[in-house]
Design a protein around this motif. Structure first.
Motif, short mmCIF file in Angstrom:
data_model
loop_
_atom_site.label_atom_id
_atom_site.label_comp_id
_atom_site.label_asym_id
_atom_site.label_seq_id
_atom_site.Cartn_x
_atom_site.Cartn_y
_atom_site.Cartn_z
N LEU A 306 86.04 48.48 -69.72
CA LEU A 306 84.89 48.53 -68.81
C LEU A 306 84.48 49.97 -68.55
N SER A 307 83.20 50.19 -68.31
CA SER A 307 82.73 51.50 -67.87
C SER A 307 83.15 51.70 -66.41
N PRO A 308 83.17 52.94 -65.92
CA PRO A 308 83.48 53.15 -64.51
C PRO A 308 82.56 52.36 -63.58
N ALA A 309 81.28 52.27 -63.93
CA ALA A 309 80.33 51.54 -63.08
C ALA A 309 80.64 50.05 -63.07
N ASP A 310 80.98 49.48 -64.23
CA ASP A 310 81.30 48.05 -64.30
C ASP A 310 82.61 47.75 -63.58
N PHE A 311 83.57 48.65 -63.70
CA PHE A 311 84.84 48.48 -62.99
C PHE A 311 84.60 48.52 -61.48
N ALA A 312 83.77 49.45 -61.03
CA ALA A 312 83.45 49.54 -59.60
C ALA A 312 82.77 48.27 -59.10
N ALA A 313 81.86 47.73 -59.90
CA ALA A 313 81.16 46.50 -59.50
C ALA A 313 82.13 45.34 -59.40
N ARG A 314 83.06 45.25 -60.32
CA ARG A 314 84.05 44.16 -60.27
C ARG A 314 84.93 44.31 -59.02
N MET A 315 85.35 45.52 -58.71
CA MET A 315 86.18 45.73 -57.53
C MET A 315 85.46 45.32 -56.26
N LYS A 316 84.20 45.66 -56.15
CA LYS A 316 83.43 45.29 -54.96
C LYS A 316 83.29 43.78 -54.83
N GLN A 317 83.04 43.12 -55.97
CA GLN A 317 82.89 41.66 -55.94
C GLN A 317 84.20 40.99 -55.55
N GLU A 318 85.31 41.45 -56.11
CA GLU A 318 86.60 40.84 -55.79
C GLU A 318 87.00 41.10 -54.34
N LEU A 319 86.76 42.30 -53.85
CA LEU A 319 87.13 42.61 -52.47
C LEU A 319 86.35 41.72 -51.51
N ALA A 320 85.08 41.48 -51.79
CA ALA A 320 84.28 40.59 -50.93
C ALA A 320 84.86 39.18 -50.95
N GLN A 321 85.30 38.71 -52.11
CA GLN A 321 85.90 37.38 -52.22
C GLN A 321 87.18 37.30 -51.39
N TRP A 322 88.05 38.31 -51.51
CA TRP A 322 89.32 38.28 -50.78
C TRP A 322 89.11 38.44 -49.28
N LYS A 323 88.13 39.22 -48.89
CA LYS A 323 87.85 39.35 -47.45
C LYS A 323 87.38 38.03 -46.86
N ARG A 324 86.52 37.34 -47.60
CA ARG A 324 86.05 36.03 -47.14
C ARG A 324 87.22 35.07 -46.98
N LEU A 325 88.10 35.05 -47.98
CA LEU A 325 89.25 34.16 -47.94
C LEU A 325 90.18 34.52 -46.79
N ALA A 326 90.39 35.82 -46.57
CA ALA A 326 91.27 36.26 -45.49
C ALA A 326 90.74 35.84 -44.13
N VAL A 327 89.42 35.94 -43.95
CA VAL A 327 88.81 35.54 -42.68
C VAL A 327 88.92 34.03 -42.48
N GLU A 328 88.58 33.26 -43.51
CA GLU A 328 88.59 31.80 -43.40
C GLU A 328 89.98 31.24 -43.15
N HIS A 329 90.99 31.88 -43.75
CA HIS A 329 92.36 31.37 -43.61
C HIS A 329 93.19 32.18 -42.62
N LYS A 330 92.54 33.12 -41.94
CA LYS A 330 93.22 33.95 -40.94
C LYS A 330 94.46 34.63 -41.51
N ILE A 331 94.28 35.27 -42.65
CA ILE A 331 95.38 35.98 -43.30
C ILE A 331 95.29 37.45 -42.92
N VAL A 332 96.21 37.91 -42.10
CA VAL A 332 96.19 39.29 -41.60
C VAL A 332 97.59 39.87 -41.69
N VAL A 333 97.68 41.08 -42.25
CA VAL A 333 98.95 41.81 -42.28
C VAL A 333 98.95 42.79 -41.12
N GLU A 334 99.85 42.60 -40.18
CA GLU A 334 99.88 43.49 -39.00
C GLU A 334 100.61 44.80 -39.33
#
Length: 334
Positions: A306-334
């Motif tokens: 992947l190019s740096p730009a494509d890698f960055a886009a994938r990271m942003k997409q995945e982080l948004a997915q994991w944040k949504r999942l963490a909020v919905e399932h109340k997954i928090v590391v204290e």
């Protein structure tokens, strides 16, 4: 008169040389600046935010020699474990922006960012994505003591008895937990999470039948699978993997489900774009080498140029997915 004319010609010639020198002086630094922007220091440190011997460490140590040859620099690997990878990542985020310190990490970098609200750095803003070294599936596996032989059988049991099927992971916010919760959402089932202090501890209980199921990489599960104590049911991709020809793709049972794990290299934010592009080229070439394939193949991972730009886009997409999942399932590391 002749002598004066000669002196005048010499003076005019000297003036011409001076003017030409000034012109060359104005032009010459331009390519030099471009070369400097893409130059690497004589010593490059690849920081692995986990202990020596972990899968990321093995990949980093395989990557270093080939990258050193291509960069014409010394490349060494340093382990900086702690706080689920946050200590090593924070060290790199604060490092010089000259290519001397790089972070080799994996998808766990983003699941940790999504579940750790007190992280000392911003996973996106503090880093410049450089290159993805490899990308491949995880395995869905069950204890051989359990009666499940296909993903459909496992998910049918989970649907019939919500919360009765237990799954293990390396801990709260780990990739194993997030991948399994993503599966539960896609299959519309509910399984009970049993977090452990590390994947090896979870695998011991999976082998003993204390928990039912786990999602992880082949390298960590291989001893238990070979011993017959753990049974692999599927790869977590939408399509079958050539590395595991006997395993179906989980996406065939649960349409839309796909969970690949990547390993990649990040630099501190603000690293010159020309240097990032050069590192991208050299890492991509190294990742495609036979030496690296020997390390990536066992887990079914493939080089991902992947190019740096494509890698960055994938990271942003995945982080948004994991944040949504963490909020919905109340997954928090204290």
């Amino acid at each position: 008169m002749h002598k004066n004319s000669a002196l005048q010609r010499v003076a005019r010639f000297a003036q011409g040389l001076a003017a030409a020198g000034a012109l060359v002086g104005a032009i010459a630094p331009l390519p030099a600046r471009a070369d400097t922007a893409a130059a690497v220091p004589p010593l490059v440190r690849i920081v692995v935010p986990f202990s020596a011997g972990a899968s990321n460490d093995v990949i980093a140590r395989a990557l270093a020699p080939g990258l050193a040859r291509r960069l014409g620099a010394n490349v060494i690997v340093e382990n900086k474990p702690g706080a689920a990878g946050a200590m090593g990542a924070d060290f790199v985020a604060r490092a010089p922006r000259d290519g001397s310190v790089l972070l080799l990490t994996s998808s766990t970098f983003l699941t940790a960012a999504a579940t750790q609200p007190r992280s000392p750095y911003d996973a996106i803003a503090a880093f410049a994505p450089v290159a993805m070294v490899g990308n491949g599936p995880l395995l869905l596996a069950v204890s051989a003591a359990k009666p499940f032989h296909t993903p459909a059988e496992l998910l049918a049991a989970a649907k019939a008895r919500p919360g009765a099927i237990t799954y293990g992971s390396a801990g709260i916010g780990s990739l194993g937990q997030m991948a399994t919760e993503l599966l539960s959402d896609a299959a519309k089932v509910r399984m009970m999470h049993v977090p452990y202090k590390g994947a090896s501890n979870a695998l011991l209980d999976l082998s003993a039948g204390q928990i039912d199921v786990m999602i992880g990489n082949y390298s960590s599960m291989a001893p238990q699978i070979r011993s017959g104590k753990v049974r692999a049911l599927a790869v977590t991709s939408q399509r079958p993997s050539a590395a595991f020809p006997d395993l179906p793709a989980l996406g065939a049972t649960v349409p839309g489900y796909e969970m690949d794990i990547w390993v990649g290299v990040l630099a501190p934010a603000g690293t010159p774009a020309a240097l990032v592009q050069r590192l991208n080229r050299e890492i991509n070439d190294t990742a495609a080498s036979s030496e690296m394939r020997a390390v990536l193949d066992p887990d079914g991972a493939l080089p991902q140029a992947l190019s740096p730009a494509d890698f960055a886009a994938r990271m942003k997409q995945e982080l948004a997915q994991w944040k949504r999942l963490a909020v919905e399932h109340k997954i928090v590391v204290e």
